[in-house]
Design an enzyme around this catalytic site. Structure first.
Site, PDB file in Angstrom:
ATOM      1  CB  SER A  67      35.763  25.748  31.548  1.00 16.44           C
ATOM      2  OG  SER A  67      37.025  25.558  32.339  1.00 16.44           O
ATOM      3  CG  HIS A  94      31.273  26.832  31.123  1.00 17.56           C
ATOM      4  ND1 HIS A  94      31.837  27.314  29.785  1.00 17.56           N
ATOM      5  CD2 HIS A  94      32.376  26.976  31.733  1.00 17.56           C
ATOM      6  CE1 HIS A  94      33.031  27.761  29.824  1.00 17.56           C
ATOM      7  NE2 HIS A  94      33.286  27.716  31.297  1.00 17.56           N
ATOM      8  CE  LYS A 105      32.498  31.126  30.078  1.00 17.70           C
ATOM      9  NZ  LYS A 105      32.987  32.394  30.832  1.00 17.70           N
TER      10      LYS A 105
END
Length: 397
Positions: A183, A211, A242
Site C-alpha cells: 500500500s 490495492h 477502493k
C-alpha cells in the site's frame, strides 16, 4: 488531571517528531476535483482507483438498495442480518475468483481490517506459525498478533529468507501472509514464488489484495489473475471500498475455509452486517469492473501512470516508479515530507505526507495515488508542481 496531562505530553512529543495527524473535511463526493475545508483541490490521495465512488450507476444502485432493503441490516449475519443482496454479492465474488480457487466461495465483511483479523485469527492459533511480510498492512500485523500464533517476519520480497524459515518449521499449521500490492510502496509481491513455497511446505498463502482487486488482471480480478495463480492453498482478501468504490471487503477461498470462518471467525460472528444497500451497490460495481467500461478505465489508469513516470524529472527526491496506481516519492525526514505536502497544497494539490509508523523511519514520503477519473491535464499539473518543488529542494540544500 494527571491522566489528561499524560496524554497532552504524549501529543506534544508527536508534534516534536512531526508525527501528529490531523483530519481534513471533504465537502464534495470522492473525485479528483474536490472541495476540502472550504477550498477547491485537485486530489491525488484517494484509493478510488477506477473512479467508481461517484459513478452514476453505483449511486443509483445504492439508492435502489436502500429503497428495497432499508438503511441497515439490523443484526449480525448469523442472526437475521444476512440479506439477499449479501448472498448475491458473495455468489458474484466467488464466480469472479473461481478460476483461481478450487470450490471457490466468498464471505462479505464490513471492512478489510475485520476480514484480515478474521482470517488470521481463525486459520492460525497458538500452535501455528505465521510468516509475515515486513511491509504488510497494519491489519495483517494486528491479525497475526491477535491469533496467538508464533510470528516470524521475513524481509521484503526475500524468498530465500522465507524458504529457510519454512524449512526449519515444525508447526502443523503454517500461514504465509503478504499484501498483494504494497500500500505504501506500490510494488507487487512475488506471488508465484510465494505460492510455490506454500504448496511445497503445505502452508496457507494469505494474500491481502486491497490495492489490486478491480485494477489488476484482464478482467480486474486482482493479483491472482495478474499472476495467473490457481491453488487450494490460496486465501484472498479483497477490499470493496477502493477500486470498487463503495465499502466493505471479502474473503475468497475454498468452500471449507469459508465454512470454517462462518463458524469460528469472531469478527464476523459478532459484528452487525453491513447495510444491504452497500452490497446491492457493489453488484453494480462488479458489473462495471468486469465489463467494457472497466477495461477502458484500467487502460486509462495505466496510461496515466506511464504519463506521470515520463513527466517526472526528480533529481533530489527518490521516485519509486511502479506498475500500479500507487506512486511513492520518498523524501526521508518527516518534516521534509510535511513541508512538501504543504507546498503542494499552496498549489491546490492534495498529496498526503506519509510518515512512521505507516512507513519505516527515515522513509517519509509523498504517496501519489492515481485514479481513472483523473485526466492527462491533471497529471501534467501534478508533475509540473513536483518537478518545481524538487528543483527548489536541490537549491535549498
Amino acid at each position: 488531571m494527571q491522566l489528561l496531562d499524560t496524554l497532552d505530553a504524549a501529543l506534544r512529543e508527536l508534534d516534536a517528531q512531526h508525527l501528529r495527524r490531523h483530519r481534513r473535511t471533504a465537502e464534495s463526493p470522492c473525485a479528483p476535483h474536490v472541495r476540502v475545508d472550504g477550498r477547491n483541490m485537485l486530489a491525488f490521495c484517494s484509493n478510488d482507483y477506477l473512479g467508481l465512488a461517484a459513478h452514476p450507476a453505483v449511486i443509483a444502485a445504492l439508492a435502489e438498495g436502500a429503497a428495497r432493503y432499508g438503511a441497515g441490516s439490523g443484526a449480525s449475519h448469523l442472526i437475521s442480518g444476512h440479506s439477499r443482496a449479501h448472498a448475491q454479492l458473495e455468489e458474484r465474488l466467488a464466480a469472479m475468483l473461481a478460476p483461481h480457487l478450487e470450490q471457490a466461495r466468498a464471505l462479505y465483511f464490513c471492512t478489510g481490517y475485520m476480514a484480515n483479523l478474521a482470517v488470521l485469527g481463525t486459520l492460525a492459533g497458538k500452535d501455528a506459525e505465521i510468516y509475515s511480510e515486513s511491509l504488510n498492512h497494519a491489519s495483517l500485523i494486528d491479525g497475526a498478533r491477535l491469533s496467538r500464533a508464533r510470528v516470524q517476519v521475513y524481509p521484503h520480497a526475500d524468498m530465500d529468507a522465507l524458504a529457510k524459515m519454512l524449512a526449519a518449521s515444525q508447526a502443523k499449521t503454517r500461514l504465509i501472509v503478504s499484501d498483494g500490492v504494497f500500500s505504501m510502496d506500490g510494488d507487487i509481491a512475488p506471488l508465484r514464488e510465494l505460492l510455490a513455497l506454500a504448496e511445497h511446505h503445505g502452508a496457507w498463502l494469505v494474500i491481502d489484495d486491497a490495492h489490486g482487486f478491480g485494477v489488476l488482471g484482464e478482467h480486474g480480478h486482482g493479483v491472482l489473475e495478474h499472476a495467473g495463480l490457481r491453488s487450494p492453498h490460496l486465501v484472498m482478501i479483497g477490499t470493496l471500498g477502493k477500486a470498487a468504490g463503495v465499502a466493505g471487503a471479502f474473503v475468497a477461498a475454498h468452500a471449507t475455509v469459508i465454512d470454517w470462518l462462518v463458524n469460528r471467525a469472531r469478527p464476523y460472528i459478532f459484528s452487525t452486517a453491513a447495510a444491504p444497500a452497500q452490497a446491492h451497490a457493489l453488484l453494480a460495481s462488479m458489473d462495471l469492473i468486469e465489463g467494457s467500461e472497466g477495461s477502458r478505465r484500467r487502460a486509462h489508469l495505466r496510461a496515466l501512470t506511464q504519463q506521470l513516470q515520463a513527466a517526472l524529472q526528480l533529481r533530489h527526491w527518490h521516485y519509486r516508479a511502479t506498475r500500479t496506481a500507487i506512486q511513492p516519492i520518498v523524501l526521508g525526514e518527516n518534516a521534509q515530507a510535511l513541508r512538501a505536502a504543504a507546498e503542494l497544497q499552496r498549489h491546490a494539490l492534495w498529496v498526503p505526507a506519509i510518515r512512521p509508523p505507516t512507513v519505516p523511519p527515515g522513509t517519509a514520503r509523498l504517496r501519489v495515488t492515481l485514479s481513472a477519473a483523473h485526466t492527462a491535464d491533471d497529471v501534467d499539473r501534478l508533475a509540473a508542481a513536483l518537478n518545481q518543488l524538487d528543483s527548489e529542494a536541490g537549491h535549498a540544500s
